[in-house]
Design an enzyme around this catalytic site. Structure first.
Site, short mmCIF file in Angstrom:
data_model
loop_
_atom_site.label_atom_id
_atom_site.label_comp_id
_atom_site.label_asym_id
_atom_site.label_seq_id
_atom_site.Cartn_x
_atom_site.Cartn_y
_atom_site.Cartn_z
N ASN A 71 0.81 -1.21 0.00
CA ASN A 71 0.00 0.00 0.00
C ASN A 71 0.84 1.26 0.00
O ASN A 71 0.45 2.29 -0.55
CB ASN A 71 -0.92 0.00 1.22
CG ASN A 71 -1.91 -1.15 1.21
OD1 ASN A 71 -2.21 -1.70 0.16
ND2 ASN A 71 -2.40 -1.53 2.38
N GLU A 172 -2.46 -3.55 -5.63
CA GLU A 172 -3.86 -3.68 -5.17
C GLU A 172 -4.73 -2.49 -5.58
O GLU A 172 -5.39 -1.88 -4.75
CB GLU A 172 -3.91 -3.87 -3.64
CG GLU A 172 -3.25 -5.16 -3.20
CD GLU A 172 -3.46 -5.52 -1.73
OE1 GLU A 172 -3.92 -4.67 -0.96
OE2 GLU A 172 -3.15 -6.67 -1.37
N GLU A 291 1.68 -11.72 -2.70
CA GLU A 291 1.43 -11.51 -1.26
C GLU A 291 0.61 -12.67 -0.77
O GLU A 291 -0.51 -12.90 -1.25
CB GLU A 291 0.67 -10.20 -1.00
CG GLU A 291 1.52 -8.97 -1.11
CD GLU A 291 0.82 -7.70 -0.62
OE1 GLU A 291 0.06 -7.78 0.36
OE2 GLU A 291 1.04 -6.65 -1.24
#
Ligand code: AHR
Length: 497
Positions: A71, A172, A291
């Site tokens: 992130n 993401e 991940e």
């Protein structure tokens, strides 16, 4: 109870790409500061990297490490992390509510990765930035010299290009938590154009297009289909991310989660191949499961962390014995799909949802999950073999027909070694497995390593290693049949030569 398996030399799934044993270091919590890097630490080397950490990472034989996020990358200015340290800006890290000092950046990480013999998988920011920042970072890293960005790298003390091969086109981007989240169309277009420019800078790179942030996302798998419409030509891989947690304290159901992971992988393969047919393409997109892990223990504690702190103890899950069983099964799942899963990253590596933990200013210790990762990475090299399995099954809250036996088989032709990784999911009973190994004539047992504990919630700490592997003599070979005894709730590695 009893199970049966047939293993045969000719049942080949695929050669295993060592990159499936990759990991991940994000500029997050104490992964970098107090993890891999700590000026003044007793084990710090001339570059302030902790040598105790380097040693354990080397033990794991991690071939590739993703960086700098996660992130965090979606609002990261890579330029902040290069050049003289005294002039690097401090920034608010919006993804983790922390303060980023930028003391460590691209060049430091590349230097550290060299020390642990790993290649770097670099992610570019497609949240707040785009084509321009990505192509300049790539030029800075990989172009030999004679241009603005490559000469800047040389000025910063790195004469030779870093030659980073694998690049992630964002992170993401389907997630509402992501800074600069995008619709599939918006992401697909931006990723395609960014990838195109990057391959013009360096055609030798490999690109990862963002898949869904997990199998539970409402846009899965339409996200994969729609983004690949745009990125199919430029991308080499699509990413998968998945974390599990035993939130309901239901061990049998928790350990069945690899059925979801298996389904997730199959669906992504099907979607890639649907797009291949639709595009009349000769190219196959492979999977980068970049991940994966267990993540839930630290969720509540993280809500109490002081905002804008430097290197706060975020995502510091302390793993139980049963978590190690699931991690072992997740590795088995990757192996069983090694024909399409060509890269994977355990997320993460040090302190942040990690197999390796440190005390800032203190010692180092191995979490329970260190062990299945270690053995599978070290011994799971060669060719993955398909096996025919007949196992008793159970039903749980979310799954039906869950085999008690979870397994993966690796044949290392070079060392003439056969390795069986097996988890017994039963909380009640041992499992006796009769394995037909007639095609491995003359092979003898070398060892059976077991990870077992009477308490599924047992954890390791810096003071005490309660969960650790031990060797047992519970298996035997007779007339081409290996009879393996797997104690209840156990992870096993059986090695033959
Ligand atoms: O690994 C922790 C976080 O999990 C990563 O930053 C993000 O990509 C995912 O949601």
């Amino acid at each position: 109870s009893k199970a049966k398996m047939i293993i045969d030399q000719s049942f080949k799934i695929s050669e295993i790409n060592p990159r499936i044993y990759g990991s991940f270091i994000e500029q997050l919590g104490r992964a970098v500061y107090g993890g891999i890097y700590e000026p003044g630490h007793a084990s710090a080397d001339e570059n302030n990297f902790r040598q105790d950490v380097i040693q354990l990472v080397k033990e794991l034989q991690v071939p590739i490490i993703r960086y700098p996020g996660g992130n965090m990358v979606s609002a990261y200015n890579w330029e902040d992390g290069v050049g003289p340290k005294e002039s690097r800006p401090k920034r608010l890290d919006l993804a983790w509510n922390s303060l980023e000092t930028n003391e460590v950046g691209t060049n430091e990480f590349v230097s550290w990765a060299k020390k642990v013999n790993a290649e770097v998988m670099m992610a570019v920011n497609l949240g707040t930035r785009g084509i321009d920042a990505a192509r300049s970072l790539l030029e800075y890293c990989n172009h030999p010299g004679g241009t603005y960005w490559s000469d800047l790298r040389r000025e910063h003390g790195f004469r030779d290009p870093h030659n980073i091969k694998v690049w992630c086109l964002g992170n993401e981007m389907d997630g509402p938590w992501q800074i600069g989240m995008k619709t599939a169309y918006e992401y697909g277009r931006l990723a395609a154009e960014t990838g195109k420019a990057m391959k013009l800078v360096d055609p030798s790179i490999e690109l990862v297009s963002c898949g869904s942030s997990g199998s539970g996302m409402p846009t899965f798998p339409e996200w994969e289909a729609e983004t690949l419409e745009h990125t199919y030509e430029v991308a080499d891989y699509i990413s998968l991310h998945q974390y599990y947690g035993n939130r309901d304290n239901d061990t049998a159901n928790y350990l069945a989660n690899t059925l979801d992971m298996d389904n997730f992988i199959k669906t992504v393969i099907a979607t890639c191949d649907y797009m291949k047919a639709k595009k009349r393409s000769k190219k196959t997109i492979n999977l980068s499961f970049d991940e994966w892990n267990v993540w839930f223990h630290s969720n509540d504690q993280d809500k109490t962390i002081e905002p804008w702190s430097v290197a706060p103890p975020l995502l510091e899950d302390i793993y139980t014995f049963e978590d190690a069983l699931l991690v072992g099964s997740m590795l088995n799942t990757l192996l069983k799909h090694s024909d399409r899963v060509k890269m994977a990253c355990m997320a993460q590596l040090v302190n942040v949802i990690a197999p390796i933990m440190t005390e800032t200013g203190g010692g180092i210790w191995k979490q329970t999950i260190f062990y299945p990762y270690y053995y599978t990475s070290v011994y799971g090299r060669g060719t993955a073999l398909h096996s025919i399995v007949d196992s008793p099954k159970y039903d749980s809250k979310d799954f039906t027909d869950v085999p008690y036996l979870d397994q993966a088989v690796v044949f290392n032709e070079e060392n003439e070694e056969l390795v069986i990784f097996a988890v017994n999911r039963s909380t009640e009973e041992q499992l006796i497995v009769d394995i037909d190994i007639r095609s491995f004539e003359g092979y003898q047992l070398v060892e059976q390593v077991v990870l077992a504990h009477e308490d599924p919630k047992a954890v390791n700490t810096i003071e005490k290693e309660r969960v650790k592997p031990r060797n047992v003599n519970d298996s035997s070979i007779q007339n081409g049949t290996l009879t393996a005894v797997l104690s209840k709730l156990s992870w096993n590695m059986i090695r033959l030569k």
